[in-house]
Write an enzyme that holds these catalytic residues in place. Structure first.
Site, short mmCIF file in Angstrom:
data_model
loop_
_atom_site.label_atom_id
_atom_site.label_comp_id
_atom_site.label_asym_id
_atom_site.label_seq_id
_atom_site.Cartn_x
_atom_site.Cartn_y
_atom_site.Cartn_z
N GLY A 119 0.82 -1.20 0.00
CA GLY A 119 0.00 0.00 0.00
C GLY A 119 0.85 1.25 0.00
N SER A 120 0.36 2.30 0.66
CA SER A 120 1.02 3.60 0.63
C SER A 120 2.01 3.75 1.78
CB SER A 120 -0.04 4.71 0.74
OG SER A 120 -0.63 4.69 2.03
N VAL A 147 0.21 4.69 5.25
CA VAL A 147 -0.41 3.57 5.95
C VAL A 147 0.65 2.58 6.41
CG1 VAL A 147 -2.07 1.68 5.76
CG2 VAL A 147 -2.55 3.86 4.64
N GLY A 148 1.71 2.44 5.63
CA GLY A 148 2.80 1.54 6.03
C GLY A 148 3.42 1.94 7.36
N GLU A 195 5.67 -3.19 1.14
CA GLU A 195 5.87 -2.83 -0.27
C GLU A 195 4.99 -1.62 -0.52
OE1 GLU A 195 5.74 -1.78 -3.58
OE2 GLU A 195 4.32 -3.38 -4.07
#
Length: 591
Positions: A272-273, A276-277, A294
């Site tokens: 994801g982004s 959010v990571g 990733e």
């Protein structure tokens, strides 16, 4: 020439198909997957469906719609934290049984999946296209081929890389054996993105299950309809090999659902982004579980002056459009040598003007819809910022046959020149079909420009000299490099996939990704047990001898001395010390 080229392509396709079927023995059973509701929905006409108006408010339901036409697909429950923990608990029970399964049983599971995928390519691609807006060709490339490649790699090499690996034991442990064992971690959690709903589910699932784990996968709220159908395929294949129920779970929901998953599992994989990571990492810190992130990228596409311009332009357009809203993060920054800059731009514009975007299941279109609501607004904002700072649009594709309710779901492929790194378009991940092309004069300048990014996922370098292309790629700070090609790495499933900087860390795919699903355990044991057993040398047995330190000094020099003479002298001292009576410091004080 065209005839021979076609003949080669057909022969290559035949060889690939034959290779795939080599891994499907005749005794592999077929599975029945309920497709009634999916097929009914695929055959649905405009008269018995309606246009969905996405809501900005999250509810207890994940609403699903087709981004290319905005037709309503249905809904799935947004699971609450207690429900997520219950699913994980069930998966944990199943894993304890599956951990004892044989590699033969696990390979049969993979073969059943492979057989179903090959026989149902149309269905799988149509479902992906319907839920994310991608074209059938893009679905075949990104969903089917990559997944089949991963399965065949696991069938061929998976067991080899999970067996104990013997290592050198060192000079001081010649009487020992040293090995690394790979045990299942337990329950793997995966939170995956919407861009490739089939592969994003199967990719972590295949590695987790083959290595003896269970897995709970939270699918994106933007691709829950397809994800829940693909889950049926997995369930049917697991049932066919007698796997325990609940070994694989697919859950739906929003941020609350994902947070509950992170707090319950033994490892988390997130696609994801970056924003959010970072939240995932903070939550994972509470239980100190391993994390693989990733987080996308903004890949550099470097073109030297000694290339075949028409060929590389075709690859560049494919790479640039692959970064469209329904696909993966592709090439988003194009750096072209000044000597061919004008001819390259002209060739790209010619190709892009022939590209048409439209509903992928309605007509023959080169590009589909943007999956995420309001993403076209972000893309236009990036373009406007570049134009305000001096950039120019030199070419655009077209959009056709769009329903009134889906106008905002499309963005025409766009070529922009006179760009620089002060523009947001060259710094922020666009995830859209925009090709900003910038010129460079020297290889050193191209390397500097490519590294001037907070992302570091991949790169592509093109040159008539393979050595030159390799030298440039070796100096780019990213996790993936393609020489005279683009995005070919992911079709080599023996290779790890992942990046650096804001593109994340950790790897999935390849040996590294498979072993990342394991508890890695170091094991040392006696080589000739029970004939030779390990005993402590007398000088360092309790009570410690008064010459214990001298013994240790001699032992270190005997083992690690830099020349033979010193080592032999030290060995004599070691043997001499061992032959002497063991006089302890305590006994000396008593006398």
């Amino acid at each position: 020439m065209a005839f021979w080229f076609l003949l080669v392509v057909v022969a290559f396709a035949f060889a690939i198909c034959k290779l795939l079927f080599m891994f499907i023995p005749s005794n592999v059973p077929s599975i029945d997957v309920d497709t009634s509701d999916v097929l009914d929905d695929l055959n649905q006409t405009k008269e018995n469906s309606f246009i969905y108006i996405p809501s900005r408010r999250q509810t207890d339901k994940v609403q699903c719609y087709e981004p290319a036409t905005m037709k309503y697909l249905g809904y799935f429950p947004a699971l609450k934290p207690d429900e997520v923990k219950e699913r994980v608990a069930q998966a944990r029970k199943a894993q304890k049984v599956w951990a004892k399964s044989s590699f033969k049983q696990r390979r049969q599971f993979l073969r059943i999946l492979l057989k179903y995928i090959i026989e149902h390519q149309d269905l799988i691609c149509e479902v992906s296209s319907r839920d994310t807006g991608k074209t059938m060709v893009d679905a075949s490339l990104g969903e089917i081929m990559t997944t089949c490649e991963k399965i065949t790699w696991l069938l061929s090499e998976g067991e080899k890389w999970l067996k104990p690996e013997y290592r050198s034991c060192g000079r001081s442990m010649l009487h020992k054996t040293a090995k690394v064992e790979f045990h299942p971690l337990g329950v793997i959690g995966a939170i995956v993105s919407w861009n490739y709903p089939f592969h994003n589910i199967f990719n972590p699932m295949l590695a987790a299950v083959f290595s003896g784990n269970s897995i709970v996968i939270k699918v994106s709220e933007h691709a829950s309809w397809s994800g829940c159908f693909y889950f049926r395929i997995i369930q049917a294949a697991l049932s066919a090999v007698g796997a325990p129920e609940n070994l694989v779970e697919v859950i739906t929901g929003f941020a609350e659902t994902g947070e509950a998953l992170v707090s319950s599992v033994d490892k988390i994989i997130f696609v994801g982004s970056p924003g959010v990571g970072k939240i995932i990492m903070r939550n994972a810190a509470d239980t100190l579980i391993p994390v693989t992130l990733e987080l996308g990228g903004k890949d550099a596409f470097i073109v030297c002056e000694d290339v075949d311009v028409p060929h590389v332009a075709q690859v560049a357009v494919r790479g640039g459009l692959q970064s469209s809203g329904q696909n993966c993060a592709g090439a988003e920054r194009f750096y072209v040598h000044k000597d061919i800059y004008s001819s390259f731009v002209a060739e790209v514009v010619k190709i892009v003007k022939s590209v048409t975007a439209g509903p992928p299941l309605v007509g023959k279109y080169d590009m589909g819809a943007i999956c995420m609501q309001e993403h076209s607004e972000k893309l236009q904002s990036l373009v406007n910022d570049a134009l305000d700072k001096g950039a120019e649009i030199v070419g655009r594709g077209s959009v056709g046959n769009i329903g009134e309710g889906a106008v905002d779901q499309y963005f025409p492929p766009t070529v922009i020149v006179k760009v620089n790194h002060t523009m947001k378009l060259m710094q922020e991940e666009a995830f859209g079909p925009i090709m900003p092309i910038m010129e460079f004069s020297t290889d050193e300048e191209a390397i500097k420009l490519a590294n001037d990014s907070r992302y570091g996922l991949g790169c592509a370098v093109f040159s008539g000299s393979q050595k030159r292309a390799r030298e440039i790629a070796s100096q780019l700070h990213c996790g993936i490099a393609a020489i005279n090609d683009f995005a070919s790495n992911y079709m080599c499933q023996s290779l790890p996939f992942g990046g650096v900087k804001d593109s994340g860390f950790g790897r999935f795919a390849g040996v590294e990704g498979l072993r990342a699903c394991c508890l890695v355990k170091s094991v040392v044991e006696d080589r000739w047990w029970p004939l030779i057993k390990t005993k402590l040398p007398k000088p360092i047995q309790y009570p410690i001898s008064e010459n214990a330190f001298e013994f240790q000094q001699s032992l270190v020099e005997a083992l690690y001395g830099l020349n033979v003479t010193d080592r032999l002298r030290a060995l004599v001292d070691v043997l001499k010390t061992l032959s002497e009576p063991n006089t302890t410091k305590n006994s000396k004080r008593t006398d």
